[in-house]
Design a protein around this motif. Sequence first.
Motif, mmCIF file in Angstrom:
data_model
loop_
_atom_site.group_PDB
_atom_site.id
_atom_site.type_symbol
_atom_site.label_atom_id
_atom_site.label_comp_id
_atom_site.label_asym_id
_atom_site.label_seq_id
_atom_site.Cartn_x
_atom_site.Cartn_y
_atom_site.Cartn_z
ATOM 1 N N ARG A 368 12.092 28.477 -32.432
ATOM 2 C CA ARG A 368 10.835 27.974 -31.885
ATOM 3 C C ARG A 368 9.934 27.411 -32.973
ATOM 4 N N GLN A 369 10.067 27.914 -34.204
ATOM 5 C CA GLN A 369 9.203 27.436 -35.277
ATOM 6 C C GLN A 369 9.411 25.952 -35.584
ATOM 7 N N SER A 370 10.546 25.402 -35.150
ATOM 8 C CA SER A 370 10.779 23.970 -35.363
ATOM 9 C C SER A 370 9.829 23.121 -34.525
ATOM 10 N N ILE A 371 9.333 23.686 -33.421
ATOM 11 C CA ILE A 371 8.386 22.939 -32.584
ATOM 12 C C ILE A 371 7.018 23.611 -32.514
ATOM 13 N N ARG A 372 6.973 24.917 -32.857
ATOM 14 C CA ARG A 372 5.700 25.650 -32.874
ATOM 15 C C ARG A 372 5.586 26.378 -34.196
ATOM 16 N N LYS A 373 4.868 25.799 -35.131
ATOM 17 C CA LYS A 373 4.778 26.359 -36.480
ATOM 18 C C LYS A 373 4.141 27.743 -36.504
ATOM 19 N N ASP A 374 3.337 28.069 -35.457
ATOM 20 C CA ASP A 374 2.644 29.343 -35.439
ATOM 21 C C ASP A 374 3.467 30.455 -34.788
ATOM 22 N N ALA A 375 4.696 30.161 -34.358
ATOM 23 C CA ALA A 375 5.531 31.180 -33.717
ATOM 24 C C ALA A 375 5.812 32.321 -34.688
#
Length: 409
Positions: A368-375
Amino acid sequence: MTDTSDLGDIRGHADHSSNLGFDTRAIHHAFDPAGFSRAVKPPVFLTSTYGFESVAENDAAAALGGRLYAREYNPTTEILEQRLANLEGAEAGLVLSTGMAAFGTLVLSLLSQGDELVVHKTLYSNTVAMVEQGLPRFGIKVVPVDLSEPGKLNAAITERTRLVYFETPVNPLSAILDIAAIAEQAHARKVKVAVDSTFASPALQRPLEYGADLVLHSLTKYINGHGDTLGGALLGDAETLHTLHETGLRYITGATLSPLSAFLILRGLKTLSLRMERHSASALKIARMLEAHPAVAWVSYPFLESHPGFATARKQMAQGSGMLAFGLHAGFDGARTMMDRLKLLTRAVSLGDADSLIYHPASLMRARQSIRKDAQLADGVGEELIRLSVGLEDVNDLIADLQQALQPL
């Protein structure tokens, strides 16, 4: 055309069931076949609106609280609401399209700008997103507290606090929070308590009996139990549930549960107690196997004697449910290797299904961090953690699959 006299039959039937057992009520409460051409199973009312013979009848339906339009009322969903409320020991219930719809309806109906919500420090990931990103946009302050120490609650409550909300068992570690102790602290300050009891279901735990004011369930999970529909529920006192229906469902979220989903959940509810016994017995056997396995660093299951909340779990739960978490000495990479070796258990993120489901939160978080850096992982969740929802398969087959996946790491 709907005969409104039948609607009263639904609400009034099975009042005699108060002295009946849980399983009997799960099958029969709030439905009388005599009101539906003697059909043994509740019909699915697929209608968006209702017709009436006269303006006076139309007025009477409106006076009953929105019995005009399917977003606000459906006979099939009402049976489910009545049955769930009865099993939970609540005065009333409201069913919604998903568990998150239930949480959104709860907080957006009961809290306003300037109010405060106290939550446990660890919550389901989408609930975390709601309290961290959604509620602050509406001017609602969220105060995380470690409710494993109920004494900390007193310092967190202010004159603006309107609700204390937590899960128990807590996703994903199956930590146990003391409902009675938390409710006592909150009620001393005149604050309501809402408990997400999804991991247990009313077959194993009824938070209202320990002082909670409201109970939330994701019906998608154990209560439906077959992995084929979504749903959520809120259960509690009639006055609060009226507010949740008239504001949350009617015009804030509009998150109506479909009649077909209500029918499927009613079907699942009939075997809830039997399924929870099997889930719990198998999970305990698997937890003990994992605890003794050299590749396993730790196991968290409420009915293991090693669990920090064992005594509280035994007090407020009939059995330990089917959810457990464990970590491997081999860490993140070992967890991924072990997961890929599994042949019977299904790699999937849900829980409470007849199928055993297993997933690795850290792998999903990194993706998910690839699209949501705050994950990020929830508090207390390490990169080695694996969550397992034990299904209804032969437990020896599940153990064999886990053992072959764990050797050697």
